[in-house]
Scaffold this motif. Structure first.
Motif, PDB file in Angstrom:
ATOM      1  N   GLU B  75       1.104  -1.270   0.108  1.00  0.00           N
ATOM      2  CA  GLU B  75      -0.228   0.047  -0.069  1.00  0.00           C
ATOM      3  C   GLU B  75       0.757   1.191  -0.216  1.00  0.00           C
ATOM      4  O   GLU B  75       0.483   2.097  -0.483  1.00  0.00           O
ATOM      5  CB  GLU B  75      -0.973   0.114   0.958  1.00  0.00           C
ATOM      6  CG  GLU B  75      -1.913  -1.364   1.282  1.00  0.00           C
ATOM      7  CD  GLU B  75      -2.906  -1.311   0.400  1.00  0.00           C
ATOM      8  OE1 GLU B  75      -3.105  -0.207  -0.578  1.00  0.00           O
ATOM      9  OE2 GLU B  75      -3.718  -2.387   0.256  1.00  0.00           O
ATOM     10  N   ARG B  76       2.015   0.976   0.576  1.00  0.00           N
ATOM     11  CA  ARG B  76       2.897   2.332   0.514  1.00  0.00           C
ATOM     12  C   ARG B  76       3.371   2.964  -0.751  1.00  0.00           C
ATOM     13  O   ARG B  76       3.515   4.023  -0.829  1.00  0.00           O
ATOM     14  CB  ARG B  76       4.083   1.959   1.766  1.00  0.00           C
ATOM     15  CG  ARG B  76       3.851   1.794   3.005  1.00  0.00           C
ATOM     16  CD  ARG B  76       5.128   1.231   3.705  1.00  0.00           C
ATOM     17  NE  ARG B  76       5.184  -0.213   3.320  1.00  0.00           N
ATOM     18  CZ  ARG B  76       6.075  -0.719   2.832  1.00  0.00           C
ATOM     19  NH1 ARG B  76       7.397  -0.068   2.910  1.00  0.00           N
ATOM     20  NH2 ARG B  76       6.028  -2.026   2.736  1.00  0.00           N
ATOM     21  N   ILE B  77       3.564   1.904  -1.515  1.00  0.00           N
ATOM     22  CA  ILE B  77       3.510   2.399  -2.910  1.00  0.00           C
ATOM     23  C   ILE B  77       2.430   2.140  -3.878  1.00  0.00           C
ATOM     24  O   ILE B  77       2.669   2.369  -5.127  1.00  0.00           O
ATOM     25  CB  ILE B  77       5.006   1.746  -3.618  1.00  0.00           C
ATOM     26  CG1 ILE B  77       4.682   0.365  -3.667  1.00  0.00           C
ATOM     27  CG2 ILE B  77       6.148   2.280  -2.736  1.00  0.00           C
ATOM     28  CD1 ILE B  77       6.017  -0.384  -4.375  1.00  0.00           C
ATOM     29  N   ASN B  78       1.319   1.843  -3.322  1.00  0.00           N
ATOM     30  CA  ASN B  78       0.325   1.563  -4.007  1.00  0.00           C
ATOM     31  C   ASN B  78       0.436   0.569  -5.131  1.00  0.00           C
ATOM     32  O   ASN B  78      -0.001   0.685  -6.314  1.00  0.00           O
ATOM     33  CB  ASN B  78      -0.160   2.892  -4.688  1.00  0.00           C
ATOM     34  CG  ASN B  78      -1.878   2.916  -5.063  1.00  0.00           C
ATOM     35  OD1 ASN B  78      -2.369   1.930  -4.720  1.00  0.00           O
ATOM     36  ND2 ASN B  78      -2.341   3.829  -5.920  1.00  0.00           N
ATOM     37  N   ARG B  79       0.833  -0.771  -4.824  1.00  0.00           N
ATOM     38  CA  ARG B  79       0.935  -1.331  -5.909  1.00  0.00           C
ATOM     39  C   ARG B  79       0.388  -3.102  -5.454  1.00  0.00           C
ATOM     40  O   ARG B  79       0.409  -3.102  -4.065  1.00  0.00           O
ATOM     41  CB  ARG B  79       2.552  -1.852  -6.318  1.00  0.00           C
ATOM     42  CG  ARG B  79       3.373  -0.703  -7.346  1.00  0.00           C
ATOM     43  CD  ARG B  79       2.734  -0.802  -8.282  1.00  0.00           C
ATOM     44  NE  ARG B  79       3.346   0.063  -9.499  1.00  0.00           N
ATOM     45  CZ  ARG B  79       3.270   1.499  -9.329  1.00  0.00           C
ATOM     46  NH1 ARG B  79       2.361   1.794  -8.688  1.00  0.00           N
ATOM     47  NH2 ARG B  79       3.701   2.361 -10.268  1.00  0.00           N
ATOM     48  N   ARG B  80       0.294  -3.740  -6.386  1.00  0.00           N
ATOM     49  CA  ARG B  80      -0.238  -5.097  -5.945  1.00  0.00           C
ATOM     50  C   ARG B  80       0.301  -6.060  -7.196  1.00  0.00           C
ATOM     51  O   ARG B  80       0.429  -5.544  -8.331  1.00  0.00           O
ATOM     52  CB  ARG B  80      -1.709  -5.230  -5.702  1.00  0.00           C
ATOM     53  CG  ARG B  80      -2.651  -4.874  -6.777  1.00  0.00           C
ATOM     54  CD  ARG B  80      -4.157  -5.385  -6.600  1.00  0.00           C
ATOM     55  NE  ARG B  80      -4.981  -4.945  -7.556  1.00  0.00           N
ATOM     56  CZ  ARG B  80      -5.332  -6.108  -8.539  1.00  0.00           C
ATOM     57  NH1 ARG B  80      -4.998  -7.206  -8.067  1.00  0.00           N
ATOM     58  NH2 ARG B  80      -5.981  -5.882  -9.295  1.00  0.00           N
ATOM     59  N   LEU B  81       0.345  -7.366  -6.568  1.00  0.00           N
ATOM     60  CA  LEU B  81       0.943  -8.007  -7.877  1.00  0.00           C
ATOM     61  C   LEU B  81      -0.127  -8.867  -8.719  1.00  0.00           C
ATOM     62  O   LEU B  81      -1.317  -8.841  -8.086  1.00  0.00           O
ATOM     63  CB  LEU B  81       1.494  -9.641  -6.954  1.00  0.00           C
ATOM     64  CG  LEU B  81       2.306 -10.647  -7.877  1.00  0.00           C
ATOM     65  CD1 LEU B  81       3.402  -9.978  -8.367  1.00  0.00           C
ATOM     66  CD2 LEU B  81       2.443 -11.725  -7.059  1.00  0.00           C
ATOM     67  N   LEU B  82      -0.214  -8.559  -9.945  1.00  0.00           N
ATOM     68  CA  LEU B  82      -1.196  -8.843 -10.902  1.00  0.00           C
ATOM     69  C   LEU B  82      -1.386 -10.332 -10.949  1.00  0.00           C
ATOM     70  O   LEU B  82      -0.360 -11.159 -10.935  1.00  0.00           O
ATOM     71  CB  LEU B  82      -0.764  -8.288 -12.236  1.00  0.00           C
ATOM     72  CG  LEU B  82      -1.085  -6.746 -12.066  1.00  0.00           C
ATOM     73  CD1 LEU B  82      -0.463  -6.066 -13.449  1.00  0.00           C
ATOM     74  CD2 LEU B  82      -2.365  -6.176 -11.767  1.00  0.00           C
ATOM     75  N   PRO B  83      -2.683 -10.794 -11.107  1.00  0.00           N
ATOM     76  CA  PRO B  83      -2.773 -12.105 -11.346  1.00  0.00           C
ATOM     77  C   PRO B  83      -2.081 -12.880 -12.527  1.00  0.00           C
ATOM     78  O   PRO B  83      -1.422 -14.157 -12.124  1.00  0.00           O
ATOM     79  CB  PRO B  83      -4.241 -12.265 -11.644  1.00  0.00           C
ATOM     80  CG  PRO B  83      -4.856 -11.125 -11.303  1.00  0.00           C
ATOM     81  CD  PRO B  83      -3.946  -9.997 -11.177  1.00  0.00           C
ATOM     82  N   THR B  84      -1.786 -12.167 -13.700  1.00  0.00           N
ATOM     83  CA  THR B  84      -1.003 -12.986 -14.613  1.00  0.00           C
ATOM     84  C   THR B  84       0.402 -13.275 -14.026  1.00  0.00           C
ATOM     85  O   THR B  84       0.885 -14.373 -14.278  1.00  0.00           O
ATOM     86  CB  THR B  84      -1.095 -12.141 -15.922  1.00  0.00           C
ATOM     87  OG1 THR B  84      -0.706 -10.954 -15.483  1.00  0.00           O
ATOM     88  CG2 THR B  84      -2.067 -11.975 -16.437  1.00  0.00           C
ATOM     89  N   TYR B  85       0.829 -12.299 -13.606  1.00  0.00           N
ATOM     90  CA  TYR B  85       2.301 -12.738 -13.083  1.00  0.00           C
ATOM     91  C   TYR B  85       2.356 -13.462 -11.926  1.00  0.00           C
ATOM     92  O   TYR B  85       3.235 -14.454 -11.941  1.00  0.00           O
ATOM     93  CB  TYR B  85       3.039 -10.954 -12.573  1.00  0.00           C
ATOM     94  CG  TYR B  85       4.277 -11.206 -12.036  1.00  0.00           C
ATOM     95  CD1 TYR B  85       5.185 -12.001 -12.956  1.00  0.00           C
ATOM     96  CD2 TYR B  85       4.832 -10.175 -11.391  1.00  0.00           C
ATOM     97  CE1 TYR B  85       6.534 -12.208 -12.719  1.00  0.00           C
ATOM     98  CE2 TYR B  85       6.190 -10.455 -10.957  1.00  0.00           C
ATOM     99  CZ  TYR B  85       7.129 -11.345 -11.442  1.00  0.00           C
ATOM    100  OH  TYR B  85       8.278 -11.381 -11.280  1.00  0.00           O
ATOM    101  N   LEU B  86       1.300 -13.490 -10.948  1.00  0.00           N
ATOM    102  CA  LEU B  86       1.184 -14.488  -9.990  1.00  0.00           C
ATOM    103  C   LEU B  86       1.132 -15.933 -10.585  1.00  0.00           C
ATOM    104  O   LEU B  86       2.080 -16.602 -10.157  1.00  0.00           O
ATOM    105  CB  LEU B  86       0.430 -14.297  -9.007  1.00  0.00           C
ATOM    106  CG  LEU B  86       0.008 -15.238  -7.785  1.00  0.00           C
ATOM    107  CD1 LEU B  86       1.603 -15.156  -6.882  1.00  0.00           C
ATOM    108  CD2 LEU B  86      -1.154 -14.994  -6.663  1.00  0.00           C
ATOM    109  N   SER B  87       0.507 -16.051 -11.538  1.00  0.00           N
ATOM    110  CA  SER B  87       0.181 -17.173 -12.168  1.00  0.00           C
ATOM    111  C   SER B  87       1.671 -17.835 -12.825  1.00  0.00           C
ATOM    112  O   SER B  87       2.037 -18.948 -12.903  1.00  0.00           O
ATOM    113  CB  SER B  87      -1.026 -17.668 -13.194  1.00  0.00           C
ATOM    114  OG  SER B  87      -0.847 -16.774 -14.068  1.00  0.00           O
TER     115      SER B  87
END
Lengths: 205, 193
Positions: B75-87
């Motif tokens: 949240e501190r840099i307002n990023r999250r891992l994207l589902p495509t990358y996670l898969s």
């Protein structure tokens, strides 16, 4: 699994024990479930009380009390099941102890079969006979020597003894060591006794 | 902006790379990508070990409020891992033997092997020996939810099954099944191996 030689076969007994343990697990799981219901009812009662709905809070608490009584009952059941499991497992140990004793007993019997009293007696008799036989042979051999031969033998013995006296007598090591040791200073007043004479022992041939 | 490591509220130390925005998307450059993926795999495995997490789902990066919030989003840099990358990361982990689809025949949920199943099997056998339960029939529940917490508390059933079958190869375990459920029995290491 299966077809493995070194793991024991699963018997009906094993299945029965497993069944019992699974039942026990079910009771445990049920207790967990009741515990969660208990917690939930208390939360509900609290929130009703906070909202000023006293009757409904009371109902929730009553439900809670009921669940609590169930919990106590299941505790008893769990205890029964666990006792049963323990006693079954204990009996299994007893069975294996019995089995061990039986086997030991059989081995002992087997050994005794080979070592019965008659054969021991016979063996001892045979040994005695053999000894007797040996003695007889010895006697016979001794008797076989003529008087003349015996005289020759005696003469040889004397000659040997004479040789030994002439030859520098080798002191055996043990004696040599003792000779090197100085006698300790006497602690008592000396009084005249006959002088200790050194005695030379002739070593028998 | 200098990147710094960060300790989460649960006491897990996030590496400084976790504060880099590009870390959260799949990199086009293959070398950069493989380094970043490597970092993700290490992060995921370490976090799973830290919190004893056994499952990772693609869902975990799509929604908040699960066990993985702290690392799959920043949240501190307002990023999250994207589902495509996670898969993609998950696929790489499976290739390396660090995870496996569970249940099989789908690609949205994996069981994590932050400890190799062989090691788990040895831990299981060690626990059985140290609690004196060789040759005793045990239920799976007894192993996964022991009254006194053990190194195996809470391990998922598929992993437990795997451990038991690993031990069965050296004749150290046996599964007993009845209509009501399953159990296992363990044996000492055979000297005839």
């Amino acid at each position: 699994m299966g077809g493995n030689q070194s793991v024991p076969k699963i018997t009906a007994q094993d299945r029965a024990i497993l069944d019992l343990k699974l039942q026990r697990d079910k009771v445990k799981q049920y207790q967990k479930q009741i515990q969660s219901v208990l917690d939930r009812e208390q939360a509900i009662a609290k929130s009703f009380l906070a909202a000023g709905q006293k009757d409904r809070a009371l109902t929730a608490l009553r439900r809670r009390k009921y669940q609590q009584s169930l919990l106590v009952k299941t505790d008893g059941q769990l205890e029964n099941l666990e006792q049963l499991v323990s006693s079954i497992e204990f009996s299994l140990i007893e069975v294996s102890v019995l089995h061990g004793l039986k086997q030991g007993n059989e081995v002992l019997k087997e050994i005794h079969k080979e070592m019965n009293i008659e054969s021991v007696e016979r063996l001892l008799e045979e040994t005695a006979e053999a000894r007797e036989y040996q003695r007889e042979i010895d006697d016979m051999l001794a008797n076989n020597l003529t008087l003349e031969d015996e005289e020759v033998v005696q003469a040889e013995l004397l000659a040997l003894q004479a040789d030994q006296l002439k030859a520098p007598v080798k002191v055996p090591e043990q004696e040599q060591k003792e000779a090197n040791k100085l006698p300790s200073v006497p602690t008592t007043e000396p009084h005249s006794t006959e002088p200790a004479k050194e005695e030379r022992i002739t070593i028998p041939a | 902006m200098a990147l710094s490591s960060h300790t989460t509220s649960t006491g897990f130390l996030l590496p400084s790379i976790h504060s880099a925005p590009p870390f959260f998307t799949k990199q086009p450059n293959p070398i950069t990508n493989s380094t970043a993926t490597e970092q993700w795999i290490r992060l995921i495995s370490e976090y799973a070990r830290f919190k004893r997490l056994f499952y990772l789902r693609i869902d975990d990066c799509e929604a908040t409020g699960n066990d993985w919030d702290e690392i799959l989003r920043n949240e501190r840099i307002n990023r999250r891992l994207l589902p495509t990358y996670l898969s993609y990361i998950i696929e790489t982990m499976i290739e390396k033997g660090l995870a496996e689809y569970e249940p099989p025949k789908q690609t949205r949920s994996v069981i994590l092997y932050w400890r190799a199943p062989e090691e788990w099997a040895e831990a299981l056998h060690g626990w059985v020996v140290s609690t004196g339960r060789l040759n005793t029939i045990m239920t799976f529940y007894e192993i996964t939810e022991p009254e006194i917490e053990s190194p195996l508390s809470g391990i998922p059933l598929p992993l437990l099954r795997k451990c038991i079958s690993i031990l069965a190869k050296t004749n150290r375990s046996q599964i007993i099944a009845i209509p009501d459920g399953e159990g296992a029995r363990f044996f000492a290491r055979s000297t005839l191996q």
